[in-house]
Design a protein around this motif. Structure first.
Motif, PDB file in Angstrom:
ATOM      1  N   LYS A 152      66.618  24.953   9.761  1.00 26.52           N
ATOM      2  CA  LYS A 152      65.625  25.168   8.704  1.00 26.52           C
ATOM      3  C   LYS A 152      64.207  25.101   9.271  1.00 26.52           C
ATOM      4  O   LYS A 152      63.351  25.920   8.919  1.00 26.52           O
ATOM      5  N   GLN A 191      63.530  28.334  11.190  1.00 30.04           N
ATOM      6  CA  GLN A 191      63.310  29.439  10.261  1.00 30.04           C
ATOM      7  C   GLN A 191      61.935  29.335   9.612  1.00 30.04           C
ATOM      8  O   GLN A 191      61.241  30.342   9.454  1.00 30.04           O
ATOM      9  N   SER A 192      61.533  28.131   9.259  1.00 29.86           N
ATOM     10  CA  SER A 192      60.209  27.916   8.658  1.00 29.86           C
ATOM     11  C   SER A 192      59.099  28.295   9.629  1.00 29.86           C
ATOM     12  O   SER A 192      58.097  28.896   9.234  1.00 29.86           O
ATOM     13  N   GLU A 193      59.282  27.960  10.895  1.00 23.85           N
ATOM     14  CA  GLU A 193      58.280  28.315  11.900  1.00 23.85           C
ATOM     15  C   GLU A 193      58.177  29.828  12.058  1.00 23.85           C
ATOM     16  O   GLU A 193      57.072  30.371  12.156  1.00 23.85           O
ATOM     17  N   ALA A 199      56.259  31.095   9.089  1.00 28.57           N
ATOM     18  CA  ALA A 199      54.847  30.703   9.163  1.00 28.57           C
ATOM     19  C   ALA A 199      54.096  31.533  10.196  1.00 28.57           C
ATOM     20  O   ALA A 199      52.992  32.027   9.922  1.00 28.57           O
TER      21      ALA A 199
END
Length: 100
Positions: free
Chosen positions: A7, A10-12, A15
């Motif tokens: 997670k 994926q967030s990085e 972003a």
């Protein structure tokens, strides 16, 4: 890799893609908004991502300038920005002039 690491990765990716779509003006503005913020983990991570994008764009601009004027000695814009003296009474230098 556990679910939390996946997670986070994926967030990085999301972003960094979002930061990459910012205009130069908005990128510089976002950078300036993070100046003076407490050095919390989230702010530090965001500033790292912003610095990566700023450096990439400045390197691209320096490369284009060098292609247009191959005989001119080009100083790295990113280094120039990082070492720039701030204006009197101002603690931080906007990267915007170095991005264009």
């Amino acid at each position: 890799m556990n679910a939390q690491q996946i997670k986070a990765e994926q967030s990085e990716i999301i972003a960094r893609a979002s930061i990459g779509r910012l205009s130069n003006e908005r990128l510089a503005e976002t950078w300036m908004l993070t100046n003076g913020q407490p050095a919390e983990r989230k702010v530090t991570i965001l500033r790292g991502w912003l610095l990566d994008e700023i450096e990439t764009r400045m390197e691209r601009a320096t490369s284009v300038w060098g292609d247009l004027f191959p005989n001119e000695m080009q100083r790295d814009r990113f280094d120039e920005w990082l070492t720039a003296d701030s204006a009197p009474g101002n603690d931080f230098i906007s990267p915007l002039p170095y991005l264009s």
